[in-house]
Write a protein that holds these residues in place. Structure first.
Motif, PDB file in Angstrom:
ATOM      1  N   VAL A 254       0.820  -1.220   0.000  1.00 41.84           N
ATOM      2  CA  VAL A 254       0.000   0.000   0.000  1.00 41.84           C
ATOM      3  C   VAL A 254       0.852   1.268   0.000  1.00 41.84           C
ATOM      4  CG1 VAL A 254      -1.867  -1.200   1.179  1.00 41.84           C
ATOM      5  CG2 VAL A 254      -0.240   0.146   2.529  1.00 41.84           C
ATOM      6  N   GLY A 255       2.176   1.109  -0.139  1.00 36.11           N
ATOM      7  CA  GLY A 255       3.049   2.267  -0.238  1.00 36.11           C
ATOM      8  C   GLY A 255       3.374   2.936   1.076  1.00 36.11           C
ATOM      9  N   MET A 256       3.324   2.183   2.179  1.00 38.09           N
ATOM     10  CA  MET A 256       3.558   2.779   3.485  1.00 38.09           C
ATOM     11  C   MET A 256       4.722   2.138   4.243  1.00 38.09           C
ATOM     12  SD  MET A 256      -0.210   3.648   5.011  1.00 38.09           S
ATOM     13  CE  MET A 256       0.551   4.355   6.467  1.00 38.09           C
ATOM     14  N   ALA A 257       5.647   1.533   3.536  1.00 34.99           N
ATOM     15  CA  ALA A 257       6.791   0.895   4.197  1.00 34.99           C
ATOM     16  C   ALA A 257       7.585   1.902   5.018  1.00 34.99           C
ATOM     17  CB  ALA A 257       7.689   0.217   3.159  1.00 34.99           C
ATOM     18  N   ASP A 258       7.735   3.115   4.508  1.00 41.84           N
ATOM     19  CA  ASP A 258       8.524   4.125   5.209  1.00 41.84           C
ATOM     20  C   ASP A 258       7.802   4.696   6.430  1.00 41.84           C
ATOM     21  OD1 ASP A 258      10.494   3.795   3.332  1.00 41.84           O
ATOM     22  OD2 ASP A 258       9.919   5.550   2.132  1.00 41.84           O
ATOM     23  N   ALA A 259       6.492   4.455   6.528  1.00 41.15           N
ATOM     24  CA  ALA A 259       5.718   4.981   7.658  1.00 41.15           C
ATOM     25  C   ALA A 259       5.428   3.917   8.710  1.00 41.15           C
ATOM     26  CB  ALA A 259       4.401   5.572   7.163  1.00 41.15           C
TER      27      ALA A 259
ATOM     28  N   ARG B 133       3.489   6.828  14.471  1.00 42.64           N
ATOM     29  CA  ARG B 133       2.224   6.666  15.197  1.00 42.64           C
ATOM     30  C   ARG B 133       1.054   7.085  14.309  1.00 42.64           C
ATOM     31  NH1 ARG B 133       3.070   5.365  20.405  1.00 42.64           N
ATOM     32  NH2 ARG B 133       5.110   5.896  21.291  1.00 42.64           N
ATOM     33  N   ILE B 134      -0.022   6.350  14.426  1.00 38.22           N
ATOM     34  CA  ILE B 134      -1.172   6.550  13.546  1.00 38.22           C
ATOM     35  C   ILE B 134      -1.832   7.906  13.780  1.00 38.22           C
ATOM     36  CG2 ILE B 134      -3.441   5.615  12.915  1.00 38.22           C
ATOM     37  CD1 ILE B 134      -2.359   2.851  13.757  1.00 38.22           C
ATOM     38  N   GLU B 135      -1.726   8.447  14.997  1.00 34.24           N
ATOM     39  CA  GLU B 135      -2.380   9.717  15.297  1.00 34.24           C
ATOM     40  C   GLU B 135      -1.850  10.852  14.419  1.00 34.24           C
ATOM     41  OE1 GLU B 135      -1.615  10.293  19.386  1.00 34.24           O
ATOM     42  OE2 GLU B 135       0.555  10.565  19.169  1.00 34.24           O
ATOM     43  N   GLY B 136      -0.664  10.685  13.857  1.00 35.43           N
ATOM     44  CA  GLY B 136      -0.099  11.705  12.979  1.00 35.43           C
ATOM     45  C   GLY B 136      -0.389  11.483  11.509  1.00 35.43           C
ATOM     46  N   PHE B 137      -1.173  10.460  11.204  1.00 36.10           N
ATOM     47  CA  PHE B 137      -1.465  10.147   9.806  1.00 36.10           C
ATOM     48  C   PHE B 137      -2.565  11.053   9.249  1.00 36.10           C
ATOM     49  CE2 PHE B 137      -0.127   5.366   9.702  1.00 36.10           C
ATOM     50  CZ  PHE B 137       1.185   5.758   9.958  1.00 36.10           C
ATOM     51  N   SER B 138      -2.465  11.365   7.974  1.00 37.38           N
ATOM     52  CA  SER B 138      -3.565  12.024   7.269  1.00 37.38           C
ATOM     53  C   SER B 138      -4.663  11.003   7.011  1.00 37.38           C
ATOM     54  CB  SER B 138      -3.071  12.582   5.933  1.00 37.38           C
ATOM     55  OG  SER B 138      -2.691  11.512   5.065  1.00 37.38           O
ATOM     56  N   LEU B 139      -5.836  11.490   6.566  1.00 35.59           N
ATOM     57  CA  LEU B 139      -6.928  10.566   6.258  1.00 35.59           C
ATOM     58  C   LEU B 139      -6.515   9.605   5.139  1.00 35.59           C
ATOM     59  CD1 LEU B 139      -9.770   9.461   6.439  1.00 35.59           C
ATOM     60  CD2 LEU B 139     -10.564  11.367   5.019  1.00 35.59           C
ATOM     61  N   GLY B 140      -5.813  10.120   4.146  1.00 38.38           N
ATOM     62  CA  GLY B 140      -5.375   9.260   3.062  1.00 38.38           C
ATOM     63  C   GLY B 140      -4.454   8.154   3.542  1.00 38.38           C
ATOM     64  N   MET B 141      -3.556   8.462   4.473  1.00 42.46           N
ATOM     65  CA  MET B 141      -2.661   7.446   5.023  1.00 42.46           C
ATOM     66  C   MET B 141      -3.440   6.423   5.845  1.00 42.46           C
ATOM     67  SD  MET B 141       0.621   9.768   6.142  1.00 42.46           S
ATOM     68  CE  MET B 141       1.589   8.353   6.692  1.00 42.46           C
ATOM     69  N   LYS B 142      -4.448   6.894   6.572  1.00 42.27           N
ATOM     70  CA  LYS B 142      -5.273   5.957   7.340  1.00 42.27           C
ATOM     71  C   LYS B 142      -6.060   5.035   6.408  1.00 42.27           C
ATOM     72  CE  LYS B 142      -5.825   8.820  11.486  1.00 42.27           C
ATOM     73  NZ  LYS B 142      -6.772   9.613  12.328  1.00 42.27           N
ATOM     74  N   GLN B 143      -6.487   5.570   5.281  1.00 40.64           N
ATOM     75  CA  GLN B 143      -7.177   4.725   4.311  1.00 40.64           C
ATOM     76  C   GLN B 143      -6.233   3.635   3.789  1.00 40.64           C
ATOM     77  OE1 GLN B 143     -10.264   4.727   4.037  1.00 40.64           O
ATOM     78  NE2 GLN B 143     -11.216   6.609   3.350  1.00 40.64           N
TER      79      GLN B 143
ATOM     80  N   LEU C  66     -12.063   5.654  -0.854  1.00 41.15           N
ATOM     81  CA  LEU C  66     -11.380   6.698  -1.607  1.00 41.15           C
ATOM     82  C   LEU C  66     -11.341   8.030  -0.875  1.00 41.15           C
ATOM     83  CD1 LEU C  66     -12.931   5.867  -5.091  1.00 41.15           C
ATOM     84  CD2 LEU C  66     -10.719   5.155  -4.204  1.00 41.15           C
ATOM     85  N   ASN C  67     -12.053   8.143   0.242  1.00 38.73           N
ATOM     86  CA  ASN C  67     -12.073   9.402   0.979  1.00 38.73           C
ATOM     87  C   ASN C  67     -10.667   9.786   1.423  1.00 38.73           C
ATOM     88  OD1 ASN C  67     -14.815   9.531   0.737  1.00 38.73           O
ATOM     89  ND2 ASN C  67     -15.280   9.047   2.869  1.00 38.73           N
ATOM     90  N   GLY C  68     -10.282  11.007   1.128  1.00 41.22           N
ATOM     91  CA  GLY C  68      -9.002  11.513   1.604  1.00 41.22           C
ATOM     92  C   GLY C  68      -7.814  11.166   0.729  1.00 41.22           C
ATOM     93  N   LEU C  69      -8.014  10.382  -0.315  1.00 38.01           N
ATOM     94  CA  LEU C  69      -6.911  10.007  -1.180  1.00 38.01           C
ATOM     95  C   LEU C  69      -6.675  11.067  -2.255  1.00 38.01           C
ATOM     96  CD1 LEU C  69      -7.582   6.200  -1.754  1.00 38.01           C
ATOM     97  CD2 LEU C  69      -5.849   7.219  -0.271  1.00 38.01           C
ATOM     98  N   ASP C  70      -5.405  11.303  -2.570  1.00 39.83           N
ATOM     99  CA  ASP C  70      -5.080  12.229  -3.652  1.00 39.83           C
ATOM    100  C   ASP C  70      -5.274  11.504  -4.993  1.00 39.83           C
ATOM    101  OD1 ASP C  70      -2.913  10.510  -3.929  1.00 39.83           O
ATOM    102  OD2 ASP C  70      -1.470  11.901  -3.044  1.00 39.83           O
ATOM    103  N   PRO C  71      -5.182  12.225  -6.117  1.00 42.50           N
ATOM    104  CA  PRO C  71      -5.438  11.583  -7.420  1.00 42.50           C
ATOM    105  C   PRO C  71      -4.579  10.340  -7.665  1.00 42.50           C
ATOM    106  CG  PRO C  71      -5.451  13.949  -7.671  1.00 42.50           C
ATOM    107  CD  PRO C  71      -5.034  13.688  -6.255  1.00 42.50           C
ATOM    108  N   GLU C  72      -3.317  10.380  -7.252  1.00 40.70           N
ATOM    109  CA  GLU C  72      -2.474   9.202  -7.434  1.00 40.70           C
ATOM    110  C   GLU C  72      -2.989   8.036  -6.607  1.00 40.70           C
ATOM    111  OE1 GLU C  72       0.217   6.132  -6.616  1.00 40.70           O
ATOM    112  OE2 GLU C  72      -0.304   7.611  -5.079  1.00 40.70           O
ATOM    113  N   GLY C  73      -3.441   8.340  -5.370  1.00 43.55           N
ATOM    114  CA  GLY C  73      -3.975   7.299  -4.514  1.00 43.55           C
ATOM    115  C   GLY C  73      -5.264   6.710  -5.058  1.00 43.55           C
ATOM    116  N   VAL C  74      -6.110   7.552  -5.620  1.00 45.99           N
ATOM    117  CA  VAL C  74      -7.365   7.075  -6.213  1.00 45.99           C
ATOM    118  C   VAL C  74      -7.069   6.146  -7.380  1.00 45.99           C
ATOM    119  CG1 VAL C  74      -9.413   7.773  -7.506  1.00 45.99           C
ATOM    120  CG2 VAL C  74      -8.739   9.040  -5.461  1.00 45.99           C
ATOM    121  N   ARG C  75      -6.112   6.536  -8.216  1.00 45.08           N
ATOM    122  CA  ARG C  75      -5.746   5.705  -9.360  1.00 45.08           C
ATOM    123  C   ARG C  75      -5.173   4.365  -8.896  1.00 45.08           C
ATOM    124  NH1 ARG C  75      -3.122   9.275 -11.763  1.00 45.08           N
ATOM    125  NH2 ARG C  75      -1.023   8.745 -11.070  1.00 45.08           N
ATOM    126  N   TRP C  76      -4.364   4.409  -7.839  1.00 44.61           N
ATOM    127  CA  TRP C  76      -3.781   3.174  -7.300  1.00 44.61           C
ATOM    128  C   TRP C  76      -4.870   2.252  -6.761  1.00 44.61           C
ATOM    129  CZ3 TRP C  76      -3.971   2.124  -1.917  1.00 44.61           C
ATOM    130  CH2 TRP C  76      -3.401   0.887  -1.566  1.00 44.61           C
TER     131      TRP C  76
END
Length: 302
Positions: free
Chosen positions: A115-120, A124-134, A155-165
């Protein structure tokens, strides 16, 4: 496969889901659509065994999901991206789910990378954006490599690249023979993602069919016409009861007459046509038309 038969849920005198029957087949992405208050979330919660039906049944691969131990191996779901412990890291959150479901810990790193979150992983999850939580919620759904997947507004909170993914991911999962059910209000995205639709309104089934068939039920079909005889054709069409709208590019949009009738009229009166293109209603247009009587809250026109 998800199968609901006469599925019903009442809260006192309010019927949230009313004798709903449908089948979600493997191998295709199925969109789950309905106006606010249509009973979608209640239905999804009954699929997951979080709410018990007042009547009827719903099964996942022939068995109520609540009866399955280690459920993530059978069904992965994202219902609410905010429903996570903010003080945990992404790695700790997924590790707890993996241990509780008898899954190997290596799956945590695998799905975080997917899901593209290896670096995260250590954040802590409390610092995540909505897109990251999705993305984290999708990782949790994929953790058990399940045959059935269910997503509520992913798809809520995802940027265009995230929506396409996400769009590509859902299609890939379906192509692997999995059952993929996606609930969303984003009609244009569903139009590009889903092949089958389940549409509900006020807890009742409105349609269970292909996206193409659903859009085809709309009366809002239109035809694009382009002609050098602009002084003749609009009058002919209007005399036949059609609505004709001139567009800025010089074409006309015609509603109320099918393309073949427009062509016949043009031929009979010697009108030259440079374009005659029928257009089906978009998913959004069909949805708005076919669910109009099921909208619970409607604003007044200004």
């Amino acid at each position: 496969m998800i199968e609901a038969t006469e599925l019903t849920k009442r809260y006192g005198k309010t019927t949230a889901v009313d004798r709903l029957s449908f089948t979600v087949r493997p191998g295709v992405v199925t969109g789950f659509l309905g106006p606010n208050g249509a009973g979608k979330t209640t239905t999804l919660r009954m699929v997951l065994g979080l709410n018990q039906p007042t009547g009827g049944t719903v099964t996942v691969d022939g068995q109520p999901f609540g009866d399955r131990p280690r459920g993530l191996q059978h069904l992965g779901a994202l219902l609410d991206a905010h429903d996570v412990h903010g003080g945990r890291t992404a790695r700790a959150h997924l590790t707890a789910l993996a241990v509780g479901n008898g899954l190997p810990r290596r799956r945590v790193a695998e799905v975080l990378a997917e899901v593209g979150m290896a670096d995260a992983a250590g954040r802590r999850i409390e610092g995540f954006s909505l897109g990251m939580k999705q993305r984290l919620g999708i990782a949790a759904a994929l953790l058990g490599d399940p045959p059935v997947l269910l997503f509520d507004e992913p798809l809520n909170g995802l940027d265009p690249e995230g929506v396409r993914w996400v769009r590509s991911l859902f299609k890939q999962l379906a192509s692997e023979g999995r059952t993929v059910l996606v609930s969303s209000h984003l009609m244009r995205e569903m139009e590009q993602t889903a092949e089958e639709l389940i549409v509900v309104g006020r807890g009742r089934l409105i349609a269970a069919e292909s996206l193409r068939d659903f859009a085809g039920r709309s009366t809002q079909r239109r035809v694009s016409v382009r002609t050098p005889d602009a002084d003749v054709l609009p009058r002919l069409l209007a005399d036949e009861g059609a609505a004709v709208r001139a567009e800025l590019d010089g074409s006309y949009t015609v509603t109320g007459l099918p393309a073949d009738r427009i062509g016949e009229l043009a031929f009979a009166h010697g009108v030259r046509l440079h374009e005659l293109s029928p257009h089906s209603a978009s998913l959004e247009e069909a949805f708005m038309e076919l669910t109009a009587d099921s909208v619970e809250y409607a604003g007044a026109a200004r």
